[in-house]
Structures are given as structure tokens and as C-alpha cells.
Motif scaffolding. Structure first.
Motif, mmCIF file in Angstrom:
data_model
loop_
_atom_site.group_PDB
_atom_site.id
_atom_site.type_symbol
_atom_site.label_atom_id
_atom_site.label_comp_id
_atom_site.label_asym_id
_atom_site.label_seq_id
_atom_site.Cartn_x
_atom_site.Cartn_y
_atom_site.Cartn_z
ATOM 1 N N THR A 89 0.849 -1.190 0.078
ATOM 2 C CA THR A 89 0.107 -0.001 0.071
ATOM 3 C C THR A 89 1.023 1.308 -0.052
ATOM 4 O OG1 THR A 89 -0.137 -0.070 2.508
ATOM 5 C CG2 THR A 89 -1.800 -1.161 1.233
ATOM 6 N N LEU A 90 1.830 1.268 -1.040
ATOM 7 C CA LEU A 90 2.920 2.200 -0.818
ATOM 8 C C LEU A 90 2.647 3.091 -2.124
ATOM 9 C CD1 LEU A 90 5.901 0.047 0.189
ATOM 10 C CD2 LEU A 90 4.562 1.574 1.619
ATOM 11 N N THR A 91 1.937 3.102 -2.957
ATOM 12 C CA THR A 91 1.790 3.730 -4.180
ATOM 13 C C THR A 91 1.769 5.332 -4.004
ATOM 14 O OG1 THR A 91 1.156 1.949 -5.527
ATOM 15 C CG2 THR A 91 0.611 4.025 -6.540
ATOM 16 N N GLU A 92 0.858 5.455 -3.087
ATOM 17 C CA GLU A 92 0.422 6.945 -2.693
ATOM 18 C C GLU A 92 1.743 7.691 -1.995
ATOM 19 O OE1 GLU A 92 -2.047 7.514 0.472
ATOM 20 O OE2 GLU A 92 -1.289 6.310 2.119
ATOM 21 N N VAL A 93 2.348 6.773 -1.456
ATOM 22 C CA VAL A 93 3.747 7.594 -1.048
ATOM 23 C C VAL A 93 4.434 8.120 -2.154
ATOM 24 C CG1 VAL A 93 5.807 7.528 0.518
ATOM 25 C CG2 VAL A 93 3.651 6.402 1.194
ATOM 26 N N LEU A 94 4.909 7.055 -3.129
ATOM 27 C CA LEU A 94 5.997 7.247 -4.379
ATOM 28 C C LEU A 94 5.313 8.232 -5.112
ATOM 29 C CD1 LEU A 94 6.785 3.697 -5.055
ATOM 30 C CD2 LEU A 94 8.007 5.171 -3.816
ATOM 31 N N GLU A 95 3.917 8.477 -5.169
ATOM 32 C CA GLU A 95 3.121 9.417 -6.070
ATOM 33 C C GLU A 95 2.924 10.899 -5.359
ATOM 34 O OE1 GLU A 95 -0.173 7.547 -7.756
ATOM 35 O OE2 GLU A 95 1.131 6.179 -8.982
ATOM 36 N N ALA A 96 3.341 10.882 -4.141
ATOM 37 C CA ALA A 96 3.048 12.038 -3.486
ATOM 38 C C ALA A 96 3.831 13.391 -4.186
ATOM 39 C CB ALA A 96 3.250 11.908 -2.215
ATOM 40 N N HIS A 97 3.333 14.444 -3.895
ATOM 41 C CA HIS A 97 4.169 15.711 -4.466
ATOM 42 C C HIS A 97 5.669 16.000 -3.517
ATOM 43 C CE1 HIS A 97 2.934 18.401 -1.075
ATOM 44 N NE2 HIS A 97 1.957 17.852 -0.954
ATOM 45 N N ALA A 99 7.014 13.504 -2.093
ATOM 46 C CA ALA A 99 7.777 12.136 -2.244
ATOM 47 C C ALA A 99 9.226 12.335 -1.854
ATOM 48 C CB ALA A 99 7.402 11.317 -3.281
ATOM 49 N N PRO A 100 9.658 13.156 -2.574
ATOM 50 C CA PRO A 100 11.447 13.381 -2.454
ATOM 51 C C PRO A 100 11.675 13.827 -1.092
ATOM 52 C CG PRO A 100 10.818 14.256 -4.548
ATOM 53 C CD PRO A 100 9.558 13.900 -3.841
ATOM 54 N N GLU A 101 11.105 14.764 -0.462
ATOM 55 C CA GLU A 101 11.234 15.153 1.014
ATOM 56 C C GLU A 101 11.166 13.901 1.931
ATOM 57 O OE1 GLU A 101 9.519 18.006 4.373
ATOM 58 O OE2 GLU A 101 8.876 18.024 2.238
ATOM 59 N N ILE A 102 10.019 13.085 1.853
ATOM 60 C CA ILE A 102 9.848 12.135 2.808
ATOM 61 C C ILE A 102 10.892 10.989 2.475
ATOM 62 C CG2 ILE A 102 8.058 10.197 2.940
ATOM 63 C CD1 ILE A 102 5.752 11.933 2.223
ATOM 64 N N LEU A 103 11.325 10.605 1.343
ATOM 65 C CA LEU A 103 12.159 9.646 1.161
ATOM 66 C C LEU A 103 13.456 10.016 1.827
ATOM 67 C CD1 LEU A 103 11.117 8.434 -2.604
ATOM 68 C CD2 LEU A 103 10.889 7.101 -0.467
ATOM 69 N N ASN A 104 13.825 11.213 1.523
ATOM 70 C CA ASN A 104 15.009 11.704 2.216
ATOM 71 C C ASN A 104 15.041 11.849 3.521
ATOM 72 O OD1 ASN A 104 17.732 13.202 1.962
ATOM 73 N ND2 ASN A 104 16.666 14.724 3.311
ATOM 74 N N TRP A 105 13.946 11.969 4.358
ATOM 75 C CA TRP A 105 13.627 11.920 5.756
ATOM 76 C C TRP A 105 13.812 10.247 5.926
ATOM 77 C CZ3 TRP A 105 10.288 9.046 8.644
ATOM 78 C CH2 TRP A 105 10.342 9.213 10.019
ATOM 79 N N LEU A 106 13.260 9.334 5.259
ATOM 80 C CA LEU A 106 13.478 8.050 5.684
ATOM 81 C C LEU A 106 14.979 7.458 5.469
ATOM 82 C CD1 LEU A 106 11.262 6.041 6.542
ATOM 83 C CD2 LEU A 106 10.988 5.154 4.331
ATOM 84 N N ARG A 107 15.724 8.044 4.434
ATOM 85 C CA ARG A 107 17.057 7.548 4.507
ATOM 86 C C ARG A 107 17.768 7.904 5.515
ATOM 87 N NH1 ARG A 107 20.269 9.095 0.589
ATOM 88 N NH2 ARG A 107 19.132 10.922 0.027
ATOM 89 N N GLN A 108 17.552 8.971 6.473
ATOM 90 C CA GLN A 108 18.205 9.454 7.355
ATOM 91 C C GLN A 108 17.850 8.686 8.822
ATOM 92 O OE1 GLN A 108 20.410 11.728 6.194
ATOM 93 N NE2 GLN A 108 19.054 11.518 4.430
ATOM 94 N N CYS A 109 16.847 8.041 8.776
ATOM 95 C CA CYS A 109 16.510 7.111 9.753
ATOM 96 C C CYS A 109 17.618 5.838 10.112
ATOM 97 C CB CYS A 109 15.143 6.435 9.873
ATOM 98 S SG CYS A 109 13.713 7.616 9.786
ATOM 99 N N PRO A 110 17.894 5.763 11.210
ATOM 100 C CA PRO A 110 18.933 4.609 11.658
ATOM 101 C C PRO A 110 18.473 3.276 11.787
ATOM 102 C CG PRO A 110 18.308 5.564 13.620
ATOM 103 C CD PRO A 110 17.739 6.460 12.676
ATOM 104 N N LEU A 111 19.286 2.371 11.623
ATOM 105 C CA LEU A 111 18.887 0.835 11.762
ATOM 106 C C LEU A 111 19.002 0.487 13.305
ATOM 107 C CD1 LEU A 111 19.431 1.090 8.782
ATOM 108 C CD2 LEU A 111 19.477 -1.673 8.992
ATOM 109 N N ALA A 112 19.570 1.195 14.049
ATOM 110 C CA ALA A 112 19.797 0.828 15.718
ATOM 111 C C ALA A 112 19.840 2.327 16.429
ATOM 112 C CB ALA A 112 20.737 0.042 15.904
ATOM 113 N N HIS A 113 19.415 2.410 17.417
ATOM 114 C CA HIS A 113 19.488 3.518 18.415
ATOM 115 C C HIS A 113 19.706 3.134 19.704
ATOM 116 C CE1 HIS A 113 19.039 7.753 19.762
ATOM 117 N NE2 HIS A 113 18.062 7.166 20.693
ATOM 118 N N PHE A 114 20.639 4.068 20.571
ATOM 119 C CA PHE A 114 21.031 3.497 21.885
ATOM 120 C C PHE A 114 20.881 4.558 22.872
ATOM 121 C CE2 PHE A 114 23.890 2.542 25.489
ATOM 122 C CZ PHE A 114 23.124 1.302 26.025
#
Length: 278
Positions: A89-97, A99-114
Motif C-alpha cells: 500500500t505504498l503507491t500513494e507515498v511514491l506518487e505524492a508531491h 515524495a522526495p522530501e519523505i524519502l530523504n527523511w526516511l533515508r536519514q533514519c538509523p537501523l539502531a538507536h541506543f
């Protein structure tokens, strides 16, 4: 300014209405300085992935999320490394105006946090990894996702091999092993290999398999590991372990646990999706 509570929240998976309802609960809403840790899988399967991402992004520095397998799947789709499945159910994210900002934010999220003695990951850690090693390995993947070559790095992300860890791993093999452990692990065999194809609940575990957190000599026993991903495991509260995924997307609950005292807040959810689906 006083220091607020830290609320650790399980897999939202696009269930934005449930997330809004959870955040409106008195114990949570009454604390203007509260911070929020999300255990990953912010998106997919549920009906409002785009709204979920926008909601969490709007929290600014009050919110932190580690990446789950569904979040990485969204990035892989954006990179052209993966085709959508019929259950996505991800098409709406990829087609959002935005989307570049959202994907960039997501790429900054870590895989682990302590922080405060708590190690936050999406699925779990290999038994031989200490908290320090887990963070170092997670940072290796994070660096690739933040780089200009992030799309290329996701082309080789998928696959169940290697299902173990070796410090000599390099390149895609090393990245895939780290991602599989942090975002997909549930069970290990006696040799400590990840059984990634097995998704059952702990009450029907096959002989010879053990939940990753029950493996002998687990190197993260000295911290509290916080994770989601395993909806059929459900809520678990122990001094060294907090499991947060209570199956919101398949009609269970969305759960928040306060870090300071393990106080639990839950809301019922209406979605209904196969609980054994990754």
C-alpha cells in the motif's frame, strides 16, 4: 524546560488513524515534552502510509524511528530495486508531491538507536553482537543509505543468505547480513543461524529453533533491547527485553510503552491483514 517521557511505539504499518488515537490518550497527550521512539515498519499493509509518514515527520526532533523491513522496501521501490507486491500500500507515498522530501527523511533514519540503556531495533540482533557492535554495524548500512549511491546499494538487499555473521563479510553480502538481522530476525537454529523463512508465533516453534533473544550467551543481555516486527509474539516486558508489535495492522492493538517505568498504553485497531506476512 522539563524532560518529558519517552514513549516507545510498535509497528504502525500505515495505520495512521490508530496512531492518532494513541497519541491522543491522556497519559501521552498530557506531556508536551514527550519524545517518541518508533520501532520501524511505519508503512505498508495498512491504509494510510503517506499520512503516517507525514504525521511522524511533523513531530520533528520529538520523534525518532529505526528502519524496518517495510520501510526499506519502500526505499527499494523508490530506487527501482523492487517491484510492488499485490499486498503493498505504498503507491500513494511514491506518487505524492512531497515524495522526495519523505524519502530523504526516511533515508536519514538509523537501523539502531541506543540511549538510557535501551537498544532500539526493528526485529532483533544476532546473539554474538553486543550493543556497541550492533550500533557500529547499523551505522555501516546507514552510511550507504545516506550516500549519493543509496539506490545502487539497495539493488542487492534482498535474499535470505547469508543467514549468519562473519566479520570477514564484505560488500553486498555484509550489508544483507546486517539488514536481515536488524529488520527480519525472529528465530535462530542451534548454530545461531537466522531462520528467516519461519514466521510462526513462539507457541508453535519447530524443534531446534529458538527466539533470537533466548539464545545462550546473548551479548546484549546487559541492556534492554526494544523491538517490534514479531506480531505473533505480542507485548513482552522484561528488564532486558521489550517487544512492541501487537498486530495493529491485522486487527490487534497499537502499543506504546513508557521507557522510564514500562507503563503501557494501547488502542484497539480495525485493520485485518495476515499476521504472518512480513
Amino acid at each position: 524546560m522539563s524532560v518529558g517521557s519517552i514513549w516507545m511505539i510498535g509497528d504502525v504499518q500505515g495505520c495512521c488513524d490508530s496512531l492518532n488515537h494513541l497519541l491522543e490518550q491522556p497519559k501521552i497527550a498530557d506531556d508536551p515534552n514527550a519524545r517518541f521512539w518508533f520501532a520501524g515498519d511505519l508503512v505498508n499493509r495498512g491504509p494510510r502510509s503517506l499520512a503516517t509518514l507525514r504525521r511522524i515527520m511533523a513531530m520533528g526532533d520529538r520523534a525518532l524511528s529505526v528502519l524496518g523491513n517495510h520501510d526499506l522496501h519502500l526505499l527499494a521501490m523508490a530506487a527501482g530495486a523492487r517491484r510492488p507486491s499485490k499486498r503493498d500500500t505504498l503507491t500513494e507515498v511514491l506518487e505524492a508531491h512531497d515524495a522526495p522530501e519523505i524519502l530523504n527523511w526516511l533515508r536519514q533514519c538509523p537501523l539502531a538507536h541506543f540511549e538510557y540503556g535501551h537498544l532500539l531495533v526493528h526485529a532483533g540482533v544476532l546473539p554474538q553482537w553486543s550493543a556497541e557492535k550492533t550500533l557500529a554495524l547499523a551505522d555501516e548500512v546507514h552510511a550507504q543509505l545516506r550516500s549519493n549511491d543509496w539506490k545502487q546499494s539497495l539493488l542487492t538487499m534482498y535474499g535470505n543468505e547469508p543467514d549468519n555473521w562473519d566479520d570477514t563479510f564484505r560488500g553486498p553480502e555484509r550489508m544483507r547480513a546486517i539488514i536481515n538481522a536488524l529488520t527480519r530476525i525472529r528465530l535462530c537454529n542451534k548454530e545461531g543461524r537466522m531462520m528467516l523463512s519461519v514466521k510462526t508465533g513462539p507457541e508453535v516453534i519447530q524443534p531446534g529453533l529458538t527466539p533470537w533473544f533466548n539464545m545462550p550467551k546473548r551479548a546484549t543481555h546487559d541492556v534492554t533491547v526494544v523491538f517490534g516486527h514479531w506480531s505473533t509474539l505480542g507485548l513482552t516486558l522484561k528488564p532486558d527485553l521489550i517487544s512492541l508489535d501487537t498486530g495493529c495492522v491485522w486487527g490487534g492493538q497499537l502499543t506504546a510503552v513508557r521507557l522510564q517505568d514500562q507503563f503501557v498504553v494501547q488502542v484497539a485497531c480495525d485493520q485485518s491483514v495476515d499476521p504472518l506476512a512480513d
